[in-house]
Scaffold this motif. Structure first.
Motif, PDB file in Angstrom:
ATOM      1  N   ALA A 119       0.720  -1.332  -0.054  1.00  0.00           N
ATOM      2  CA  ALA A 119      -0.002  -0.125  -0.133  1.00  0.00           C
ATOM      3  C   ALA A 119       0.811   1.274  -0.037  1.00  0.00           C
ATOM      4  CB  ALA A 119      -0.899   0.144   1.390  1.00  0.00           C
ATOM      5  N   GLU A 120       1.909   0.953   0.582  1.00  0.00           N
ATOM      6  CA  GLU A 120       2.768   2.399   0.758  1.00  0.00           C
ATOM      7  C   GLU A 120       3.426   2.450  -0.767  1.00  0.00           C
ATOM      8  OE1 GLU A 120       5.754   1.516   3.461  1.00  0.00           O
ATOM      9  OE2 GLU A 120       4.424   1.689   5.323  1.00  0.00           O
ATOM     10  N   GLN A 121       3.616   1.648  -1.420  1.00  0.00           N
ATOM     11  CA  GLN A 121       4.256   1.754  -2.960  1.00  0.00           C
ATOM     12  C   GLN A 121       3.019   2.152  -3.677  1.00  0.00           C
ATOM     13  OE1 GLN A 121       5.641  -2.839  -2.774  1.00  0.00           O
ATOM     14  NE2 GLN A 121       6.935  -1.746  -4.420  1.00  0.00           N
ATOM     15  N   LEU A 122       1.787   1.961  -3.551  1.00  0.00           N
ATOM     16  CA  LEU A 122       0.609   2.405  -4.309  1.00  0.00           C
ATOM     17  C   LEU A 122       0.603   3.836  -4.028  1.00  0.00           C
ATOM     18  CD1 LEU A 122      -1.947   2.280  -6.120  1.00  0.00           C
ATOM     19  CD2 LEU A 122      -3.273   1.539  -4.047  1.00  0.00           C
ATOM     20  N   ASP A 123       0.999   4.428  -2.798  1.00  0.00           N
ATOM     21  CA  ASP A 123       0.761   5.775  -2.199  1.00  0.00           C
ATOM     22  C   ASP A 123       1.626   6.559  -3.143  1.00  0.00           C
ATOM     23  OD1 ASP A 123       0.444   8.029  -0.976  1.00  0.00           O
ATOM     24  OD2 ASP A 123       1.383   7.542   0.785  1.00  0.00           O
ATOM     25  N   GLY A 124       2.921   6.063  -3.354  1.00  0.00           N
ATOM     26  CA  GLY A 124       4.040   6.863  -3.888  1.00  0.00           C
ATOM     27  C   GLY A 124       3.729   6.953  -5.578  1.00  0.00           C
ATOM     28  N   TYR A 125       3.060   5.479  -6.022  1.00  0.00           N
ATOM     29  CA  TYR A 125       2.755   5.622  -7.467  1.00  0.00           C
ATOM     30  C   TYR A 125       1.707   6.778  -7.757  1.00  0.00           C
ATOM     31  CZ  TYR A 125       1.890   3.734 -12.084  1.00  0.00           C
ATOM     32  OH  TYR A 125       1.788   3.383 -13.287  1.00  0.00           O
ATOM     33  N   VAL A 126       0.523   6.644  -7.052  1.00  0.00           N
ATOM     34  CA  VAL A 126      -0.689   7.627  -7.113  1.00  0.00           C
ATOM     35  C   VAL A 126      -0.086   9.166  -7.256  1.00  0.00           C
ATOM     36  CG1 VAL A 126      -2.775   8.535  -6.102  1.00  0.00           C
ATOM     37  CG2 VAL A 126      -2.443   6.173  -6.301  1.00  0.00           C
ATOM     38  N   ASP A 127       0.861   9.492  -6.256  1.00  0.00           N
ATOM     39  CA  ASP A 127       1.452  10.777  -6.273  1.00  0.00           C
ATOM     40  C   ASP A 127       2.194  10.865  -7.735  1.00  0.00           C
ATOM     41  OD1 ASP A 127       0.576  11.205  -3.854  1.00  0.00           O
ATOM     42  OD2 ASP A 127       2.485  10.983  -2.828  1.00  0.00           O
ATOM     43  N   LYS A 128       2.854   9.850  -8.238  1.00  0.00           N
ATOM     44  CA  LYS A 128       3.528   9.931  -9.484  1.00  0.00           C
ATOM     45  C   LYS A 128       2.719  10.266 -10.468  1.00  0.00           C
ATOM     46  CE  LYS A 128       6.595   7.441 -12.687  1.00  0.00           C
ATOM     47  NZ  LYS A 128       7.236   6.077 -12.580  1.00  0.00           N
ATOM     48  N   VAL A 129       1.524   9.711 -10.425  1.00  0.00           N
ATOM     49  CA  VAL A 129       0.624   9.982 -11.589  1.00  0.00           C
ATOM     50  C   VAL A 129      -0.219  11.121 -11.664  1.00  0.00           C
ATOM     51  CG1 VAL A 129      -1.809   8.873 -12.497  1.00  0.00           C
ATOM     52  CG2 VAL A 129       0.253   7.243 -11.948  1.00  0.00           C
ATOM     53  N   LEU A 130      -0.524  11.601 -10.387  1.00  0.00           N
ATOM     54  CA  LEU A 130      -1.090  12.931 -10.115  1.00  0.00           C
ATOM     55  C   LEU A 130      -0.144  13.889 -10.677  1.00  0.00           C
ATOM     56  CD1 LEU A 130      -2.882  12.510  -6.904  1.00  0.00           C
ATOM     57  CD2 LEU A 130      -3.984  12.360  -9.057  1.00  0.00           C
ATOM     58  N   LYS A 131       1.123  13.729 -10.203  1.00  0.00           N
ATOM     59  CA  LYS A 131       1.842  14.753 -10.788  1.00  0.00           C
ATOM     60  C   LYS A 131       2.214  14.964 -12.151  1.00  0.00           C
ATOM     61  CE  LYS A 131       6.730  16.707 -10.204  1.00  0.00           C
ATOM     62  NZ  LYS A 131       7.902  16.150  -9.369  1.00  0.00           N
ATOM     63  N   ALA A 132       2.009  13.876 -12.766  1.00  0.00           N
ATOM     64  CA  ALA A 132       2.420  13.755 -14.039  1.00  0.00           C
ATOM     65  C   ALA A 132       1.044  14.115 -15.009  1.00  0.00           C
ATOM     66  CB  ALA A 132       2.860  12.418 -14.635  1.00  0.00           C
ATOM     67  N   THR A 133      -0.151  13.965 -14.468  1.00  0.00           N
ATOM     68  CA  THR A 133      -1.254  14.263 -15.274  1.00  0.00           C
ATOM     69  C   THR A 133      -1.822  15.781 -14.856  1.00  0.00           C
ATOM     70  OG1 THR A 133      -2.504  13.234 -13.619  1.00  0.00           O
ATOM     71  CG2 THR A 133      -1.767  11.757 -15.576  1.00  0.00           C
ATOM     72  N   GLY A 134      -1.501  16.203 -13.828  1.00  0.00           N
ATOM     73  CA  GLY A 134      -2.203  17.208 -13.266  1.00  0.00           C
ATOM     74  C   GLY A 134      -3.451  17.255 -12.856  1.00  0.00           C
ATOM     75  N   ALA A 135      -3.926  15.876 -12.615  1.00  0.00           N
ATOM     76  CA  ALA A 135      -5.185  15.730 -12.068  1.00  0.00           C
ATOM     77  C   ALA A 135      -5.218  15.637 -10.550  1.00  0.00           C
ATOM     78  CB  ALA A 135      -5.546  14.137 -12.232  1.00  0.00           C
ATOM     79  N   LYS A 136      -6.376  15.830  -9.744  1.00  0.00           N
ATOM     80  CA  LYS A 136      -6.322  16.131  -8.356  1.00  0.00           C
ATOM     81  C   LYS A 136      -6.817  14.852  -7.821  1.00  0.00           C
ATOM     82  CE  LYS A 136      -8.082  20.981  -8.494  1.00  0.00           C
ATOM     83  NZ  LYS A 136      -6.806  21.349  -7.794  1.00  0.00           N
ATOM     84  N   GLU A 137      -7.304  14.101  -8.531  1.00  0.00           N
ATOM     85  CA  GLU A 137      -7.650  12.714  -8.047  1.00  0.00           C
ATOM     86  C   GLU A 137      -7.456  11.460  -9.042  1.00  0.00           C
ATOM     87  OE1 GLU A 137     -11.275  13.067  -4.726  1.00  0.00           O
ATOM     88  OE2 GLU A 137     -11.856  13.179  -6.727  1.00  0.00           O
ATOM     89  N   VAL A 138      -7.469  10.115  -8.631  1.00  0.00           N
ATOM     90  CA  VAL A 138      -7.464   9.124  -9.600  1.00  0.00           C
ATOM     91  C   VAL A 138      -8.616   8.179  -9.163  1.00  0.00           C
ATOM     92  CG1 VAL A 138      -4.817   9.021  -9.606  1.00  0.00           C
ATOM     93  CG2 VAL A 138      -5.779   7.576  -7.938  1.00  0.00           C
ATOM     94  N   ASP A 139      -8.778   7.321 -10.062  1.00  0.00           N
ATOM     95  CA  ASP A 139      -9.915   6.164  -9.868  1.00  0.00           C
ATOM     96  C   ASP A 139      -8.999   4.935  -9.815  1.00  0.00           C
ATOM     97  OD1 ASP A 139     -12.281   7.456  -9.771  1.00  0.00           O
ATOM     98  OD2 ASP A 139     -12.468   7.505 -12.000  1.00  0.00           O
ATOM     99  N   LEU A 140      -9.159   4.069  -9.033  1.00  0.00           N
ATOM    100  CA  LEU A 140      -8.522   2.783  -8.696  1.00  0.00           C
ATOM    101  C   LEU A 140      -9.186   1.509  -9.307  1.00  0.00           C
ATOM    102  CD1 LEU A 140      -6.659   3.190  -5.429  1.00  0.00           C
ATOM    103  CD2 LEU A 140      -5.508   3.898  -7.315  1.00  0.00           C
ATOM    104  N   VAL A 141      -8.834   0.663  -9.982  1.00  0.00           N
ATOM    105  CA  VAL A 141      -9.119  -0.583 -10.370  1.00  0.00           C
ATOM    106  C   VAL A 141      -8.439  -1.702 -10.173  1.00  0.00           C
ATOM    107  CG1 VAL A 141     -10.218  -1.947 -12.390  1.00  0.00           C
ATOM    108  CG2 VAL A 141     -10.640   0.612 -12.266  1.00  0.00           C
ATOM    109  N   GLY A 142      -8.701  -2.571  -9.190  1.00  0.00           N
ATOM    110  CA  GLY A 142      -7.800  -3.543  -8.841  1.00  0.00           C
ATOM    111  C   GLY A 142      -8.453  -5.055  -9.047  1.00  0.00           C
ATOM    112  N   HIS A 143      -7.560  -6.116  -9.201  1.00  0.00           N
ATOM    113  CA  HIS A 143      -8.027  -7.574  -9.562  1.00  0.00           C
ATOM    114  C   HIS A 143      -7.534  -8.120  -8.338  1.00  0.00           C
ATOM    115  CE1 HIS A 143      -7.507 -11.501 -11.378  1.00  0.00           C
ATOM    116  NE2 HIS A 143      -8.735 -11.618 -10.705  1.00  0.00           N
ATOM    117  N   SER A 144      -8.390  -8.841  -7.492  1.00  0.00           N
ATOM    118  CA  SER A 144      -8.114  -9.710  -6.356  1.00  0.00           C
ATOM    119  C   SER A 144      -7.418  -8.952  -5.245  1.00  0.00           C
ATOM    120  CB  SER A 144      -7.173 -11.087  -6.943  1.00  0.00           C
ATOM    121  OG  SER A 144      -7.037 -11.905  -5.878  1.00  0.00           O
ATOM    122  N   GLN A 145      -6.299  -9.479  -5.142  1.00  0.00           N
ATOM    123  CA  GLN A 145      -5.532  -8.365  -3.707  1.00  0.00           C
ATOM    124  C   GLN A 145      -5.557  -7.092  -4.381  1.00  0.00           C
ATOM    125  OE1 GLN A 145      -1.163  -7.625  -2.007  1.00  0.00           O
ATOM    126  NE2 GLN A 145      -1.445  -9.539  -2.916  1.00  0.00           N
TER     127      GLN A 145
END
Length: 297
Positions: A119-145
């Motif tokens: 989950a900590e890795q996901l935290d950092g990755y979301v920040d990376k995506v937000l910075k790159a796209t300029g978006a304020k929020e993301v939507d998450l889609v996950g399979h199983s775990q």
């Protein structure tokens, strides 16, 4: 194949991988494995050629939030999404996927490290995506775990401020019994120890685990996030399948057989191939323009 044999095969496969991990003395859960340059390059090429993981993508007014795809146990950022990622890209979304839960000297198989660390890795990755796209929020889609792990991020790591919606495809929100086989683990302490030390994510996902007890204490959801769970009656991994459902406000639980009675998707197919499930993902990401899911969706 009988359901109990499917479950036994799934558990056996998990134990084989766990055993492989323990055969390498330096493989410890506390030290996540970093993908090699060749692996990372191959993953990047495979995804970017299909239009996702494009860090130059800017969300449109119609789809203002980038979508982050979160693979399942033993999965990776490419193989899990070879169908769904291009499906969403064609619909105008900026789509990204990450690798998480790596262990040292265990190639290809990800999502096996401790879930709280993932989950900590996901935290950092979301920040990376937000910075790159300029978006304020993301939507998450996950399979199983991948549908379970983000809930730790939302509840304990401040993710609710950065996430609009979480869509889980066969998520093990309340753990799994593997058709009752996990109840046998206390009688085989060596196997239980192996799961805990070599593949901690598996131990975290067993119904009643300390991780799940803490995660679900006080309620399944957090305010401000929309939740969708998409399940199949034929799930042979996360059992019973209704344990996947969430309770709380802003929750929609969907069974694909209620939309298409002849749908035979099981645990793997619902996350990787099933067109009914993928149509429901699109509906969950853009509920204002949702259309009915049928056997032809």
């Amino acid at each position: 194949m009988l359901p109990w044999r499917r479950a036994l095969r799934a558990l056996t496969a998990a134990l084989i991988v766990a055993g492989a991990a323990t055969l390498t003395p330096t493989a410890t859960a506390a030290e996540p494995r970093t993908a090699t340059t060749s692996e990372a390059s191959a993953a990047s090429a495979a995804s970017s050629s299909s239009g996702w993981n494009d860090y130059g993508c800017k969300p449109s007014a119609a789809h203002p939030r980038p979508v982050v795809l979160v693979h399942g146990t033993f999965g990776n950022s490419v193989d899990n999404w070879l169908v769904l990622a291009p499906y969403l890209v064609k619909r105008g979304y900026c789509v990204f996927s990450l690798d998480y839960g790596q262990l040292p000297h265990v190639p290809f198989f990800h999502g096996i490290g401790p879930i709280d660390k993932s989950a900590e890795q996901l935290d950092g990755y979301v920040d990376k995506v937000l910075k790159a796209t300029g978006a304020k929020e993301v939507d998450l889609v996950g399979h199983s775990q991948g549908g379970l792990m983000p809930r730790h991020y939302l509840k304990f790591l401040g993710g609710a401020d950065k996430v609009n919606a979480l869509v889980g495809l066969a998520p093990d929100n309340h753990g799994t019994t593997l058709l009752g086989l996990t109840k046998l683990l206390p009688f085989f302490p060596g196997i239980e120890d192996l799961l805990t030390t070599a593949t901690p994510a598996l131990a975290d996902q067993i119904a009643g685990s300390p991780f799940l007890t803490r995660l679900n204490a006080g309620g399944d959801t957090v305010p401000g996030v929309r939740y969708t769970v998409i399940s199949t009656k034929y799930d042979q991994v996360v059992t019973p399948y209704r344990s996947q459902f969430l309770n709380g406000p802003n929750v929609r639980n969907v069974v694909v057989q209620d939309l298409c009675p002849v749908n035979l998707a099981e645990h793997v197919a619902i996350g990787t191939l099933d067109r009914v499930a993928h149509h429901e993902v699109a509906n969950a990401l853009d509920p204002a323009h949702a259309t009915p899911s049928t056997c032809l969706s």
